[in-house]
Design an enzyme around this catalytic site. Structure first.
Site, short mmCIF file in Angstrom:
data_model
loop_
_atom_site.label_atom_id
_atom_site.label_comp_id
_atom_site.label_asym_id
_atom_site.label_seq_id
_atom_site.Cartn_x
_atom_site.Cartn_y
_atom_site.Cartn_z
CG ASP A 56 -0.81 -17.43 8.40
OD1 ASP A 56 0.22 -17.69 9.05
OD2 ASP A 56 -1.92 -17.24 8.94
CB ALA A 69 1.45 -0.10 6.24
NE ARG A 74 2.48 11.54 1.37
CZ ARG A 74 2.28 10.46 2.14
NH1 ARG A 74 1.64 9.42 1.68
NH2 ARG A 74 2.71 10.43 3.38
CD GLU A 102 10.64 -7.74 5.79
OE1 GLU A 102 10.86 -8.86 6.33
OE2 GLU A 102 10.38 -6.72 6.44
N PRO A 112 0.79 -1.23 0.00
CG PRO A 112 -0.13 -1.11 2.12
CD PRO A 112 0.52 -2.07 1.17
CG ASN A 113 -0.18 4.36 1.32
OD1 ASN A 113 -1.18 4.87 0.82
ND2 ASN A 113 -0.17 3.86 2.54
CE1 TYR A 168 9.26 5.07 2.77
CE2 TYR A 168 8.08 7.16 2.92
CZ TYR A 168 8.37 5.91 3.42
OH TYR A 168 7.78 5.50 4.58
CG HIS A 222 11.19 -2.51 4.34
ND1 HIS A 222 9.82 -2.42 4.31
CD2 HIS A 222 11.47 -3.69 4.96
CE1 HIS A 222 9.28 -3.47 4.90
NE2 HIS A 222 10.27 -4.26 5.30
CB ILE A 223 12.47 2.48 -0.32
CG1 ILE A 223 11.81 1.77 -1.51
CG2 ILE A 223 13.24 3.71 -0.76
CD1 ILE A 223 10.63 2.53 -2.11
CB SER A 224 12.96 4.17 4.38
OG SER A 224 11.88 3.39 4.89
NE ARG A 242 10.05 6.18 8.96
CZ ARG A 242 9.14 5.76 8.08
NH1 ARG A 242 9.47 4.86 7.17
NH2 ARG A 242 7.92 6.25 8.09
CG ASN A 266 8.40 -2.13 -0.11
OD1 ASN A 266 7.88 -2.19 1.02
ND2 ASN A 266 9.03 -1.05 -0.54
#
Ligand code: CA2
Length: 143
Positions: free
Chosen positions: A86, A76, A19, A97, A11-12, A24, A99-101, A106, A73
């Protein structure tokens, strides 16, 4: 012939580059797709993004039959979705897995990943170009 590498985005991430560039970066999701395809060379890439948890689960189920590896990725859903964990547990190939950041830099709620309980590898904080590193790794691993 090797099966495709599935690159799944949660998501997003469709708003990438539009943004919070300080976290990011400026790269858009369309550019991330291009980065992945170039990194994969001749290998087939299935590149997708969704804001829906149900859709993401369905794509993981599809990958069980169609993919040799998953680069995900989960955004959230990383921190909330036991259903995603699962589903990923049903996949038998390698899972990265991504993640850009750097999620560990965080707030605390971004530190506990459910997906990490299944992922074989975790990348965080390499920016959008990190997708290329992860795709190349999975191409090598599954060739
Ligand atoms: O760094 C990543 O790739 C994240 O998975 C991105 C997620 C965030 O929840 C994770 O903690 C880390 C999604 C961030 C919100 O989506 C945005 C997309 C584009 C621009 C700004 C926010």
């Amino acid at each position: 012939m090797s099966k495709a590498i599935y690159v799944l985005n949660g998501p997003n991430l469709n708003r990438l580059g539009k943004r919070e560039p300080e976290i990011y970066g400026h790269t858009t999701l369309a550019e991330v797709e291009q980065i992945c395809r170039e990194a994969a060379g001749d290998r087939a890439i299935v590149f997708r993004q969704t804001n829906s948890e149900e859709q993401l689960l369905n794509w993981v189920h599809e990958a069980i039959d169609e993919a040799s590896a998953i680069l995900i990725n989960p955004a959230a859903f990383t921190f909330t979705s036991l259903a995603l964990l699962d589903a990923l547990k049903m996949f038998e190939g390698p899972i990265v897995e991504f993640h850009i950041s750097n999620i560990h830099k965080r707030e605390q709620m971004y530190h506990k990943s459910y997906v990490s309980l299944r992922a074989d590898s975790v990348m965080a904080g390499f920016g959008a170009q990190g997708y290329a590193l992860a795709v190349k790794y999975l191409v090598t691993l599954t060739s």
